[in-house]
Design a protein around this motif. Sequence first.
Motif, PDB file in Angstrom:
ATOM      1  N   LEU A  45       0.824  -1.210   0.000  1.00 15.27           N
ATOM      2  CA  LEU A  45       0.000   0.000   0.000  1.00 15.27           C
ATOM      3  C   LEU A  45       0.859   1.261   0.000  1.00 15.27           C
ATOM      4  O   LEU A  45       1.890   1.311   0.655  1.00 15.27           O
ATOM      5  CB  LEU A  45      -0.899   0.030   1.252  1.00 15.27           C
ATOM      6  CG  LEU A  45      -1.987  -1.030   1.361  1.00 15.27           C
ATOM      7  CD1 LEU A  45      -2.644  -0.933   2.725  1.00 15.27           C
ATOM      8  CD2 LEU A  45      -3.026  -0.842   0.268  1.00 15.27           C
ATOM      9  N   THR A  46       0.405   2.282  -0.757  1.00  9.04           N
ATOM     10  CA  THR A  46       1.063   3.584  -0.638  1.00  9.04           C
ATOM     11  C   THR A  46       0.514   4.247   0.620  1.00  9.04           C
ATOM     12  O   THR A  46      -0.575   3.901   1.069  1.00  9.04           O
ATOM     13  CB  THR A  46       0.730   4.478  -1.854  1.00  9.04           C
ATOM     14  OG1 THR A  46      -0.687   4.719  -1.834  1.00  9.04           O
ATOM     15  CG2 THR A  46       1.121   3.819  -3.159  1.00  9.04           C
ATOM     16  N   PRO A  47       1.260   5.204   1.187  1.00  2.32           N
ATOM     17  CA  PRO A  47       0.758   5.892   2.386  1.00  2.32           C
ATOM     18  C   PRO A  47      -0.633   6.475   2.158  1.00  2.32           C
ATOM     19  O   PRO A  47      -1.476   6.448   3.069  1.00  2.32           O
ATOM     20  CB  PRO A  47       1.780   7.002   2.599  1.00  2.32           C
ATOM     21  CG  PRO A  47       3.034   6.479   1.977  1.00  2.32           C
ATOM     22  CD  PRO A  47       2.607   5.634   0.812  1.00  2.32           C
ATOM     23  N   ALA A  48      -0.910   6.966   0.941  1.00  3.24           N
ATOM     24  CA  ALA A  48      -2.223   7.578   0.686  1.00  3.24           C
ATOM     25  C   ALA A  48      -3.325   6.521   0.747  1.00  3.24           C
ATOM     26  O   ALA A  48      -4.391   6.750   1.328  1.00  3.24           O
ATOM     27  CB  ALA A  48      -2.219   8.261  -0.685  1.00  3.24           C
ATOM     28  N   GLN A  49      -3.043   5.341   0.147  1.00  2.00           N
ATOM     29  CA  GLN A  49      -4.039   4.263   0.191  1.00  2.00           C
ATOM     30  C   GLN A  49      -4.297   3.831   1.625  1.00  2.00           C
ATOM     31  O   GLN A  49      -5.434   3.586   2.033  1.00  2.00           O
ATOM     32  CB  GLN A  49      -3.525   3.064  -0.614  1.00  2.00           C
ATOM     33  CG  GLN A  49      -3.610   3.258  -2.113  1.00  2.00           C
ATOM     34  CD  GLN A  49      -2.916   2.132  -2.850  1.00  2.00           C
ATOM     35  OE1 GLN A  49      -1.857   1.663  -2.438  1.00  2.00           O
ATOM     36  NE2 GLN A  49      -3.498   1.714  -3.963  1.00  2.00           N
ATOM     37  N   ARG A  50      -3.200   3.730   2.382  1.00  2.00           N
ATOM     38  CA  ARG A  50      -3.300   3.330   3.773  1.00  2.00           C
ATOM     39  C   ARG A  50      -4.195   4.319   4.538  1.00  2.00           C
ATOM     40  O   ARG A  50      -5.085   3.922   5.293  1.00  2.00           O
ATOM     41  CB  ARG A  50      -1.896   3.294   4.379  1.00  2.00           C
ATOM     42  CG  ARG A  50      -1.791   2.609   5.708  1.00  2.00           C
ATOM     43  CD  ARG A  50      -0.337   2.533   6.131  1.00  2.00           C
ATOM     44  NE  ARG A  50       0.268   1.256   5.773  1.00  2.00           N
ATOM     45  CZ  ARG A  50       0.184   0.171   6.547  1.00  2.00           C
ATOM     46  NH1 ARG A  50      -0.470   0.217   7.681  1.00  2.00           N
ATOM     47  NH2 ARG A  50       0.744  -0.956   6.184  1.00  2.00           N
ATOM     48  N   ALA A  51      -3.942   5.612   4.292  1.00  2.00           N
ATOM     49  CA  ALA A  51      -4.717   6.643   4.987  1.00  2.00           C
ATOM     50  C   ALA A  51      -6.189   6.567   4.598  1.00  2.00           C
ATOM     51  O   ALA A  51      -7.077   6.726   5.447  1.00  2.00           O
ATOM     52  CB  ALA A  51      -4.160   8.023   4.678  1.00  2.00           C
ATOM     53  N   SER A  52      -6.453   6.295   3.313  1.00  2.00           N
ATOM     54  CA  SER A  52      -7.852   6.278   2.902  1.00  2.00           C
ATOM     55  C   SER A  52      -8.555   5.045   3.471  1.00  2.00           C
ATOM     56  O   SER A  52      -9.721   5.096   3.855  1.00  2.00           O
ATOM     57  CB  SER A  52      -7.989   6.369   1.379  1.00  2.00           C
ATOM     58  OG  SER A  52      -7.835   5.108   0.795  1.00  2.00           O
ATOM     59  N   LEU A  53      -7.817   3.906   3.557  1.00  2.00           N
ATOM     60  CA  LEU A  53      -8.391   2.716   4.196  1.00  2.00           C
ATOM     61  C   LEU A  53      -8.691   2.991   5.668  1.00  2.00           C
ATOM     62  O   LEU A  53      -9.753   2.641   6.174  1.00  2.00           O
ATOM     63  CB  LEU A  53      -7.412   1.536   4.102  1.00  2.00           C
ATOM     64  CG  LEU A  53      -7.498   0.651   2.866  1.00  2.00           C
ATOM     65  CD1 LEU A  53      -6.446  -0.441   2.943  1.00  2.00           C
ATOM     66  CD2 LEU A  53      -8.888   0.016   2.760  1.00  2.00           C
TER      67      LEU A  53
END
Lengths: 319, 280
Positions: A45-53
């Motif tokens: 996961l990219t940090p952005a994907q992680r944050a959105s999850l």
Amino acid sequence: MSYVVQRLLTFPLILLGVSILVFVSIRLVPGDAITAMLGTEAGLLTPAQRASLASYFGIDQPIWSQYLRWLSGLVQGDLGISSIYGKPVLTVILERFPLTLQLSLMAMVIALGIGVPLGVLAASRNERPSDLIVRVLAMLGQSTPSFVVGVLIIYVLSVWFGFVPAMGTFTPLLTDPLASIGQLIFPAITLGFAFAASVTRIARSSMLDVLSDDYVRTARAKGVTPRSVIWRHALPNALIPVVTLSGVEFGYLLGGAVIVEQIFALPGLGRLVLDAITQRDYALVQGTVLFIAFNFLVVNLLVDLAYVALDPRIRIGGR
Amino acid sequence: MAKMLAALFRHPSGRIGLVIIGLYLLAAILATLGLTPHDPLKLFAIDRLKPPSATYWFGTDLLGRDAFSRLMLGIRQSMFIAFASVAIATIAGTIIGLLAAWWGGLWDGLFMRIMDVLLAFPAILLALLIIAVVGPGAMTSIAAIAIVYTPIFARVVRGPALSLKQREFVDAARTFGSSQTYVLTHHLLLNLVAPLAVQVTLALAWALLTEAGLSFLGLGTQPPTPSLGLMLAESRNLMQHAPWLMIFPALTIMLGILGFNLTGDALRDILDPRTQGRQP
């Protein structure tokens, strides 16, 4: 304030406490929830994907707001999704619960069926050889854990009689009652064994108490037969402590099912808890633990209320 | 203490219980000192699955390890976990129960409701929840069993402490200017030794049972350290060929629990004259 009202008022409070404890414990598990859910793929996961999850699951919120969100789901019957089964936790639990309930009820019937007559027998032959034998047996029974009983039963059945109890499957009671009961009989004996011993001990000592009461002496003086004194006059009162014990023990039977279901490879709620723990399915751990604790509390509440109905003194005096 | 032991020894079931506990403590001490017949972890490859004999008293397991030596080490492990967890539960429960009774009011309500929440779980389930959070192991077993039994001690202490608090001698001590700590430890606690002693002994039986149960499930003591529950669990696949691997751990677990149960019952008999000769 009457005992019943007090008991009913504290019930939701305890329930709330239980839910907080379970919620907080699971949040204490090391590692973050996203890694737990995705496993090694979480590394991709990219940090952005992680944050959105994180925001999707609400785990970027403060813990009290996460709790409220979880609680509001809980009261609507939403216990989350099991990662092992890919189904709602409540659905999985309700599939497994009938087995555990039937097992616990059967264990209870066996325990009461053995324990009450033995306890009464021992009390009516106080200090005679049969009383001593029952007491020794009860002490041994109480000191034998269910997993020892279970392993010994399997040994005797399989090595001595060449009979292997059916394992791994379960026939629901409604589909084929006889097969269903037959399948659970040995697990139920295993689960009910130590409980039968406690019932024997409690039934004996409470019977002895009652037998020295004035009203029993009066009945004897009136010429009521000894058999009738014991079964009709003394037993109903002597059973009150047995009822209390049964309520408390029923919850323990639900917990004890964890071990018995493991020994006999039964797909019940207890096995589910263990699988959830070993496979780190935290939504499932949370849900099953909460479900069992909830049942335990409800049974205890019902027993306390039954106790009040059986013994009018508590209604007035409180305890 | 010495008087209590002497009284226990005069009690028929107390005597049997004390002898069993004594033997288990002896086995645990010998195992700690390394005085087992064989090295419990050593693999005697040519002597695998040997039945009991003069060399291997309780036979050997699948890997050729001496079952008797492993049982001694297993007893040490179980006794250590049982004593450690019950000690923690006794101390924590006594402090909570005493303070709840002494402070009363809001504190009493708060402390005891927290204890009620812990009691709302069947014991093994609460232990499993803790293991799910921390991960299995001997230390987790100690913590889990201690947390499970703390509320029981808190309840055992709070009731009598509440009634002791009302007694004249406590008022007198406070009037004389005894400090709060002194009154709590000397006047309340000393009078609670009797109910606590009974509870401690019975809790030890339960702790042994729970420890063996957790390690039977593979969630307690982790291999290669021997533990009674795990030895029993492992024997299941071999029961046809090596029943001694099952019988001896089963008997060892049973006898240990029996020892503490007998002693606890005897203590209750001795300390509560009302039940003299009445409890089974």
